[in-house]
Design a protein around this motif. Sequence first.
Motif, PDB file in Angstrom:
ATOM      1  N   VAL A  75       0.863  -1.177   0.000  1.00  0.00           N
ATOM      2  CA  VAL A  75       0.000   0.000   0.000  1.00  0.00           C
ATOM      3  C   VAL A  75       0.901   1.229   0.000  1.00  0.00           C
ATOM      4  O   VAL A  75       1.722   1.412   0.895  1.00  0.00           O
ATOM      5  CB  VAL A  75      -0.918   0.005   1.243  1.00  0.00           C
ATOM      6  N   LEU A  76       0.772   2.057  -1.034  1.00  0.00           N
ATOM      7  CA  LEU A  76       1.594   3.267  -1.110  1.00  0.00           C
ATOM      8  C   LEU A  76       0.987   4.399  -0.290  1.00  0.00           C
ATOM      9  O   LEU A  76       1.673   5.038   0.500  1.00  0.00           O
ATOM     10  CB  LEU A  76       1.768   3.700  -2.564  1.00  0.00           C
ATOM     11  N   ARG A  77      -0.308   4.673  -0.502  1.00  0.00           N
ATOM     12  CA  ARG A  77      -0.964   5.729   0.266  1.00  0.00           C
ATOM     13  C   ARG A  77      -2.467   5.654   0.090  1.00  0.00           C
ATOM     14  O   ARG A  77      -2.960   4.948  -0.784  1.00  0.00           O
ATOM     15  CB  ARG A  77      -0.461   7.116  -0.138  1.00  0.00           C
ATOM     16  N   HIS A  78      -3.186   6.386   0.924  1.00  0.00           N
ATOM     17  CA  HIS A  78      -4.640   6.504   0.831  1.00  0.00           C
ATOM     18  C   HIS A  78      -4.959   7.943   0.456  1.00  0.00           C
ATOM     19  O   HIS A  78      -4.304   8.876   0.927  1.00  0.00           O
ATOM     20  CB  HIS A  78      -5.310   6.180   2.169  1.00  0.00           C
ATOM     21  N   PHE A  79      -5.973   8.120  -0.378  1.00  0.00           N
ATOM     22  CA  PHE A  79      -6.416   9.466  -0.717  1.00  0.00           C
ATOM     23  C   PHE A  79      -7.864   9.411  -1.161  1.00  0.00           C
ATOM     24  O   PHE A  79      -8.478   8.344  -1.172  1.00  0.00           O
ATOM     25  CB  PHE A  79      -5.515  10.106  -1.790  1.00  0.00           C
ATOM     26  N   ARG A  80      -8.412  10.560  -1.502  1.00  0.00           N
ATOM     27  CA  ARG A  80      -9.800  10.634  -1.942  1.00  0.00           C
ATOM     28  C   ARG A  80      -9.834  10.982  -3.421  1.00  0.00           C
ATOM     29  O   ARG A  80      -9.041  11.780  -3.906  1.00  0.00           O
ATOM     30  CB  ARG A  80     -10.545  11.696  -1.133  1.00  0.00           C
ATOM     31  N   GLY A  81     -10.771  10.387  -4.126  1.00  0.00           N
ATOM     32  CA  GLY A  81     -10.901  10.608  -5.564  1.00  0.00           C
ATOM     33  C   GLY A  81     -11.547  11.943  -5.880  1.00  0.00           C
ATOM     34  O   GLY A  81     -11.831  12.760  -4.995  1.00  0.00           O
ATOM     35  N   ARG A  82     -11.780  12.149  -7.162  1.00  0.00           N
ATOM     36  CA  ARG A  82     -12.414  13.388  -7.604  1.00  0.00           C
ATOM     37  C   ARG A  82     -13.859  13.426  -7.158  1.00  0.00           C
ATOM     38  O   ARG A  82     -14.508  12.404  -6.982  1.00  0.00           O
ATOM     39  CB  ARG A  82     -12.335  13.488  -9.114  1.00  0.00           C
ATOM     40  N   LYS A  83     -14.383  14.628  -7.021  1.00  0.00           N
ATOM     41  CA  LYS A  83     -15.757  14.795  -6.577  1.00  0.00           C
ATOM     42  C   LYS A  83     -16.715  14.488  -7.715  1.00  0.00           C
ATOM     43  O   LYS A  83     -16.521  14.929  -8.852  1.00  0.00           O
ATOM     44  CB  LYS A  83     -15.990  16.206  -6.071  1.00  0.00           C
ATOM     45  N   VAL A  84     -17.759  13.727  -7.391  1.00  0.00           N
ATOM     46  CA  VAL A  84     -18.820  13.409  -8.336  1.00  0.00           C
ATOM     47  C   VAL A  84     -20.081  14.076  -7.825  1.00  0.00           C
ATOM     48  O   VAL A  84     -20.461  13.898  -6.667  1.00  0.00           O
ATOM     49  CB  VAL A  84     -19.034  11.880  -8.437  1.00  0.00           C
ATOM     50  N   LEU A  85     -20.735  14.866  -8.692  1.00  0.00           N
ATOM     51  CA  LEU A  85     -21.969  15.532  -8.300  1.00  0.00           C
ATOM     52  C   LEU A  85     -23.160  14.681  -8.685  1.00  0.00           C
ATOM     53  O   LEU A  85     -23.239  14.159  -9.792  1.00  0.00           O
ATOM     54  CB  LEU A  85     -22.070  16.899  -8.973  1.00  0.00           C
ATOM     55  N   VAL A  86     -24.095  14.551  -7.742  1.00  0.00           N
ATOM     56  CA  VAL A  86     -25.334  13.821  -7.977  1.00  0.00           C
ATOM     57  C   VAL A  86     -26.458  14.840  -7.882  1.00  0.00           C
ATOM     58  O   VAL A  86     -26.668  15.434  -6.823  1.00  0.00           O
ATOM     59  CB  VAL A  86     -25.528  12.697  -6.938  1.00  0.00           C
ATOM     60  N   TYR A  87     -27.158  15.062  -8.973  1.00  0.00           N
ATOM     61  CA  TYR A  87     -28.213  16.070  -9.016  1.00  0.00           C
ATOM     62  C   TYR A  87     -29.516  15.387  -9.379  1.00  0.00           C
ATOM     63  O   TYR A  87     -29.632  14.758 -10.430  1.00  0.00           O
ATOM     64  CB  TYR A  87     -27.868  17.148 -10.050  1.00  0.00           C
ATOM     65  N   LYS A  88     -30.497  15.490  -8.476  1.00  0.00           N
ATOM     66  CA  LYS A  88     -31.809  14.905  -8.720  1.00  0.00           C
ATOM     67  C   LYS A  88     -32.833  16.025  -8.785  1.00  0.00           C
ATOM     68  O   LYS A  88     -32.816  16.936  -7.951  1.00  0.00           O
ATOM     69  CB  LYS A  88     -32.183  13.925  -7.610  1.00  0.00           C
ATOM     70  N   MET A  89     -33.698  15.936  -9.781  1.00  0.00           N
ATOM     71  CA  MET A  89     -34.704  16.977  -9.956  1.00  0.00           C
ATOM     72  C   MET A  89     -35.993  16.328 -10.430  1.00  0.00           C
ATOM     73  O   MET A  89     -35.981  15.452 -11.290  1.00  0.00           O
ATOM     74  CB  MET A  89     -34.240  17.993 -10.991  1.00  0.00           C
ATOM     75  N   LYS A  90     -37.107  16.770  -9.858  1.00  0.00           N
ATOM     76  CA  LYS A  90     -38.412  16.335 -10.328  1.00  0.00           C
ATOM     77  C   LYS A  90     -39.071  17.536 -10.996  1.00  0.00           C
ATOM     78  O   LYS A  90     -39.347  18.539 -10.331  1.00  0.00           O
ATOM     79  CB  LYS A  90     -39.267  15.819  -9.175  1.00  0.00           C
ATOM     80  N   PRO A  91     -39.272  17.437 -12.299  1.00  0.00           N
ATOM     81  CA  PRO A  91     -39.839  18.588 -13.000  1.00  0.00           C
ATOM     82  C   PRO A  91     -41.256  18.899 -12.532  1.00  0.00           C
ATOM     83  O   PRO A  91     -42.013  18.014 -12.144  1.00  0.00           O
ATOM     84  CB  PRO A  91     -39.807  18.153 -14.466  1.00  0.00           C
TER      85      PRO A  91
END
Length: 135
Positions: free
Chosen positions: A64-80
């Motif tokens: 194991v070299l290191r731990h980190f966090r990935g890129r941010k993913v946006l979750v957008y939910k909309m009810k028209p």
Amino acid sequence: MTYAIIETGGKQLKVEAGRFYDIELLTAEPDEKVTIEAVLLVQHEGEVTIGQPLVAGATVEGTVLRHFRGRKVLVYKMKPKKKTRKKRGHRQEITRFLINSINLNGAVLAYQEAATIVETPDTDEFPTEETPAES
């Protein structure tokens, strides 16, 4: 070329000795050795060993070299037509894993050469550019 297909974090991944991969978070500290026994396929010098579902006696060892966090993913939910909107973000926890060797029945098929891995630090900030002073 010797490679193996392993299963980790619910995903299958083709790995080679001496390379590093970003996988789901492992419960190991950095610079700790980890052995993965969930090997699905091993290919060595044209000979392919396929497991049903796992290859008996096959292991992949790594560090194991290191731990980190990935890129941010946006979750957008909309009810028209309902004026309902929900915006959430998610960052996956990731482990950078270096493959040291691929083993089959106690024999080492491929191992990492003595070359050192130079890793560039990942920063979330953009590099600053210095502009020369105008005279």
